[in-house]
Design an enzyme around this catalytic site. Structure first.
Site, mmCIF file in Angstrom:
data_model
loop_
_atom_site.group_PDB
_atom_site.id
_atom_site.type_symbol
_atom_site.label_atom_id
_atom_site.label_comp_id
_atom_site.label_asym_id
_atom_site.label_seq_id
_atom_site.Cartn_x
_atom_site.Cartn_y
_atom_site.Cartn_z
ATOM 1 N N HIS A 78 0.928 -1.014 -0.206
ATOM 2 C CA HIS A 78 0.030 -0.144 0.305
ATOM 3 C C HIS A 78 0.826 1.938 0.603
ATOM 4 C CE1 HIS A 78 -2.726 -2.747 2.160
ATOM 5 N NE2 HIS A 78 -3.272 -2.157 0.828
ATOM 6 N N ASP A 113 -4.288 -5.974 -7.362
ATOM 7 C CA ASP A 113 -4.523 -5.722 -6.247
ATOM 8 C C ASP A 113 -4.986 -3.725 -6.909
ATOM 9 O OD1 ASP A 113 -4.784 -5.032 -3.458
ATOM 10 O OD2 ASP A 113 -2.677 -5.960 -3.532
#
Length: 513
Positions: free
Chosen positions: A184, A256
């Site tokens: 992330h 993702d």
């Protein structure tokens, strides 16, 4: 040559955007009529099973075969039960039990609930081998640290959830387990050799493919053994060469979150999207952060421009669209054959009976010589140490055992401290111990081995109170305390199971798998 106006529809078909709200916004409904292939639901979109069923009915009124995805791992990462916490134990707990039939039954139970709410794709299971205990983003989300164990439970979960026409999605290819970086925030580097990757990381993905997984999710990971220039999400060598050609996966490949810094920082949203499709991705997940029509327009227009410029082959885009439509057809057909009628049989508001039973089976107790027995005698004081949670888990989901213990033992008190809260105390251990004077003391932690501020305070408290009960709701690497209770996860089911054990509560008979 493309017909006039066809490219925007094709580009929209490969997007899975998120949105804000518990009903379908106008822009999403318009886009569904204009070719949008799917949407992704997050915690902000979920209030109850009935509400989700109503939301998905709105979506299907515009496009009957729309793919409705959700990131529901049935563990610490939960969207469907984010307001209460998951009533299932999560992957690490299932791996600790190591009963693939139970894992399949839990996943089948989850699949039934998701299908009843109109969901057709679950971004689960996590097929990573968590062989780095310092991993900040996988941890309890993995079934374990041993490849064959992870493989058999990945396969079992895949079979279970797909029984009701909810597509499984093995992630994060080619394996996010052996890293200390959260994708992330940055690009994790996976340093294993080809032989090591084949013997560890790839084993669960091969099992998922053999079990018939309909979807694989890419990881924003730099894996030099395959490609020393591009992260997996953008790498033809990894997605086409390895996943398609070597491993033989013929289903849908989804990214993702494309806004994650693992790819966005270097390539931008549009650049990462186009490169991912060119590399072999079929669907773009976006909207965890950028959940608006403007972002969808930017990505659609970037795809169209890339095809017109030759950066993205039109044939590759059409192939991706065909895979999106094939998945939509499979989910629609399989749910119909399974007798699923979205909204007709909503999930219980209290959650999964088999999930609670599984969480009880997962609990492990280590008791030092001379330590008190369980259940406790008296009304406890609970201290919960709360490390910062990663983005995947989110901050909205409740956890801990203070609340369930109070329900079983009225008068139970509890406090929760983060790193800053503890730093503000001149004598953290002494202050926390004073509040528990004369009472049983329960200390609750998550991955204590990764957080020095918790470990130091915990050691001082245990030195003064060797009878303290330590409940580890993360990975139980550091076993301390007179009584150590490992739950292998911090879900609602895990917390309830630990509370029942400590309180000596009567529990229901296990339900049939």
């Amino acid at each position: 040559m493309s017909k006039h106006g066809e490219l925007p529809e094709l580009a929209a078909a490969v997007l899975q955007p998120g949105f804000v709200g518990t009903s379908a916004p106008d822009w999403v409904r318009r886009w569904l009529g204009a070719g949008l292939g799917g949407v992704a639901l997050f915690a902000r979109n979920v209030e109850s099973p009935d509400q989700v069923a109503a939301l998905t009915a709105q979506l299907r009124a515009e496009r009957p075969d729309v793919i409705v995805a959700i990131d529901e791992e049935a563990g610490d990462v939960t969207r469907f039960e984010s307001r209460l916490g998951s009533s299932r134990p999560g992957n690490l707990a299932l791996g600790a039990i190591d009963d693939p039939e139970l894992t399949e039954a839990v996943a089948r139970d989850l699949g039934r609930d998701l299908a009843a709410a109109g969901i057709t794709l679950d971004y689960a299971p996590d097929a990573d081998v968590n062989n780095n205990p310092d991993n900040p983003v996988i941890g309890v989300r993995a079934f374990g640290a041993e490849p064959l164990l992870v493989a058999r439970h990945t396969a079992a979960f895949t079979r279970g959830i797909q029984a009701y026409g909810v597509a499984a999605c093995a992630k994060h290819f080619p394996g996010h387990g052996d890293t200390a970086v959260d994708s992330h925030h940055d690009v994790p580097l996976i340093t294993q050799s080809l032989a090591e990757l084949a013997a560890i990381e790839l084993i669960p993905f091969q099992a998922a493919i053999a079990a018939g997984t309909r979807v694989v999710m890419t990881g924003h990971l730099l894996v030099p053994a395959y490609d020393d220039a591009l992260p997996a999400t953008l790498s033809p060598k990894i997605l086409t060469g390895l996943l398609r050609e070597q491993l033989g996966f013929d289903g849908l490949i989804v990214t993702d979150g494309i806004e994650m810094q693992g790819v966005r920082r270097r390539f931008g949203l549009e650049g990462a999207t186009v490169r991912a499709l060119a590399a072999g991705v079929d669907a773009i997940c976006v909207g965890g952060d950028h959940a608006d029509e403007e972002t969808a327009i930017r990505l659609r227009d970037a795809i169209v421009a890339a095809v017109r410029s030759g950066e993205l082959a039109e044939e590759r885009l059409r192939d991706a669209v065909a895979r999106v439509r094939a998945l939509a057809d499979w989910t629609t057909r399989t749910q119909r054959e399974a007798g699923v009628v979205p909204g007709a049989q909503p999930a219980s508001a209290l959650g999964s009976d088999i999930g609670f039973a599984a969480a009880r089976r997962a609990v492990r107790v280590t008791r030092a010589a001379g330590a008190p027995d369980l259940p406790i005698a008296g009304v406890p004081h609970v201290v919960e140490f709360a490390p910062e949670r990663n983005i995947a888990i989110g901050s909205e989901t409740p956890w801990g055992i203070g609340a369930p213990l109070a329900g079983l033992l009225p008068g139970t008190t509890s406090v929760r401290f983060g790193a800053d809260d503890l730093a503000a105390l001149s004598d953290p251990a002494g202050t926390l111990l004073a509040a528990a004077a004369g009472r049983p003391l329960v200390l609750v932690v998550r991955d204590v081995h990764r957080h020095r501020w918790i470990a130091d305070t915990l050691d001082r408290m245990i030195e003064a109170r060797p009878d303290a009960i330590v409940v580890e709701m993360g990975i139980p690497i550091k076993v301390v305390g007179g009584v150590h209770v490992a739950t292998f996860g911090a879900t609602r089911a895990c917390g309830q199971a630990a509370a029942e054990l400590i309180a000596g509560a009567d529990v229901p008979e296990p339900v049939a798998a």
